[in-house]
Structure formats: structure tokens, C-alpha cells
Scaffold this active site. Sequence first.
Site, PDB file in Angstrom:
ATOM      1  N   PHE A 155       1.197  -1.172  -0.534  1.00 53.41           N
ATOM      2  CA  PHE A 155      -0.157  -0.229  -0.119  1.00 53.41           C
ATOM      3  C   PHE A 155       0.933   1.440   0.324  1.00 53.41           C
ATOM      4  O   PHE A 155       0.501   2.104  -0.667  1.00 53.41           O
ATOM      5  CB  PHE A 155      -0.891   0.091   0.904  1.00 53.41           C
ATOM      6  CG  PHE A 155      -1.609  -1.033   0.909  1.00 53.41           C
ATOM      7  CD1 PHE A 155      -2.634  -1.558   0.174  1.00 53.41           C
ATOM      8  CD2 PHE A 155      -1.921  -2.211   1.992  1.00 53.41           C
ATOM      9  CE1 PHE A 155      -4.069  -2.470   0.337  1.00 53.41           C
ATOM     10  CE2 PHE A 155      -2.946  -3.372   1.789  1.00 53.41           C
ATOM     11  CZ  PHE A 155      -3.534  -3.183   0.958  1.00 53.41           C
ATOM     12  N   TYR A 156       1.507   1.606   1.004  1.00 54.37           N
ATOM     13  CA  TYR A 156       2.730   1.954   0.688  1.00 54.37           C
ATOM     14  C   TYR A 156       3.429   1.986  -0.693  1.00 54.37           C
ATOM     15  O   TYR A 156       3.455   3.589  -1.034  1.00 54.37           O
ATOM     16  CB  TYR A 156       4.031   1.731   2.251  1.00 54.37           C
ATOM     17  CG  TYR A 156       4.984   3.432   1.935  1.00 54.37           C
ATOM     18  CD1 TYR A 156       5.136   4.321   2.133  1.00 54.37           C
ATOM     19  CD2 TYR A 156       5.690   3.028   0.698  1.00 54.37           C
ATOM     20  CE1 TYR A 156       5.822   4.964   2.935  1.00 54.37           C
ATOM     21  CE2 TYR A 156       6.949   4.023   1.230  1.00 54.37           C
ATOM     22  CZ  TYR A 156       7.133   5.405   2.368  1.00 54.37           C
ATOM     23  OH  TYR A 156       7.752   6.598   2.392  1.00 54.37           O
TER      24      TYR A 156
END
Length: 266
Positions: A155-156
Site C-alpha cells: 500500500f505504501y
Amino acid sequence: MPEKIIVITGSTRGIGYGLAENFLQLGCSVAVSGRSKESTEQAVSTLTARYGKSRILGLPCDVTIPEQVASLWEDTTARFGKVDIWINNAGHSGDMGMVWEHQPEEVASVIGTNLLGTIFGAQVAFRGMQAQGHGAIYNMEGMGSDGRMHAGLTFYGTTKYAIHYFTKSLALEAKDTPVIVGGLRPGMVATDMIRDRYKGRPEDWERAKKIFNIIAERVETVTPWLAQQMLINRKNDVVLSYSSPWKLLRKFISSPFVKRQVFDNP
């Protein structure tokens, strides 16, 4: 060089705080901003003790709330009269873990802070800079911006890949305006954000730290270069990258002979 007015989101610690301090050292005025009132006041107190209060403004701001981002611009210009450089630095990596292990609220926090916060900040800054006739916006890129992947940080990395696209596209749209747009790539920097990914997993942290001590840099090594480059840059659509493949290669070649300790204990 005339005094520059700098706004940095997420500047109460890590790279953002380092940039704030370096800009102050270079004679600029800085609006320091963190999500909480307490963290913002603490950062401002520390900086004021070193540089005085005339060039420092502390403004709490949750970058996921557009109204607070707008207030950050309005309060800064009310105090200093303009904003020359706006840096969208606020970020959240979340805990390391596979995609299916994360709760929806954590996914929303990472995407909201990193991507929506950057978009909201750029919108506010662009409108204000168009009106005042000049300015520069820099978005913090990072792991994933160049397409490389790291299991456990999907996600990052997704947000950073999206931020790179957003920055390039915004720079394209800005080409006939008085505003320049660019990206920042500090490389791996020893910050609490990296350490926090390994909370509760001391064995994993010790293994990872061996590699990080080879490839990472301290905040105080990277941020002076980034601050200086932003002050002298006059080109739209640039990526100011501290690291490079050659620097990484040199670190690995020298690692058997030069032992580096970039993360303070514990």
C-alpha cells in the site's frame, strides 16, 4: 538570495523536520506542520530555541482534511505574505504485512495521508501560487516511485507510485503557468517511519538493520542537499534525487571495510 517562505507538511520529525531546520539555517522562514497540536508545538519549541521565533510558524494540519490544508496556506500567507515553496512531505507507511493482513482503516490511513494529502496540498498550493504569480511545489516520492516492489509494503509503494504519476502529470499541466512542480527522492533515510514498521518484531528488525546500515543515510546527510537544490532549482518537471545506483553500488562494495551505523540504538 531573497528570503524564501517554505511550507512543509509532516515536518515535526524525520525528513520533514530536517528540511525545516536546513531551510532555517539557509535564512528562510518556515511553516512547520504536524497532525497533532502537541507534536507541532514540540517541534516549534525546539527550532525556536535554536533559530528564534521570527521566522518560524507552527500550524497543526491533518492533510487528509482539505479545509485544514487550505488553512495552512491562509495562515502562512497571513503571517509571511507569500509561499515560495510548498513541500508535500506528510506520509504514513503503516505496519509491514501482506495485503490480506491489513485492516481497511489502516489501508485508508496510508492512502489518505500519502496520496490524498499530496493531492489536496498540491491543489491548495497551486491555486495560491497562480494568484501570487510564482511558486514551486515538491512532492515527496519514495519506495515504489520507480516501480520497484517490496513485499509487505504494497500500500505504501502503491501510493508512492501514484504520487510519481501525479507529480509528472501536474508538471505537464503547469508548463504554461508561473508554478513549477517537482518530485523529491531522498533514498532510504534512517527515520522512525522505517523503525516503526518493525514494532513487535525485534528479530526481523535486527536482520533488516544490517542491510539498512549499508544503504541508508541519516537525515542530516540528505536534507541539506535537498533544501539547497530546491532553493536553486528553476526548472519544471524535475525529480531531485539524492541517491543513485552508483552511490548504492559504492556502499555495497565498501561495506566489508566501512561499518556504518545510521540507526541509533535501540
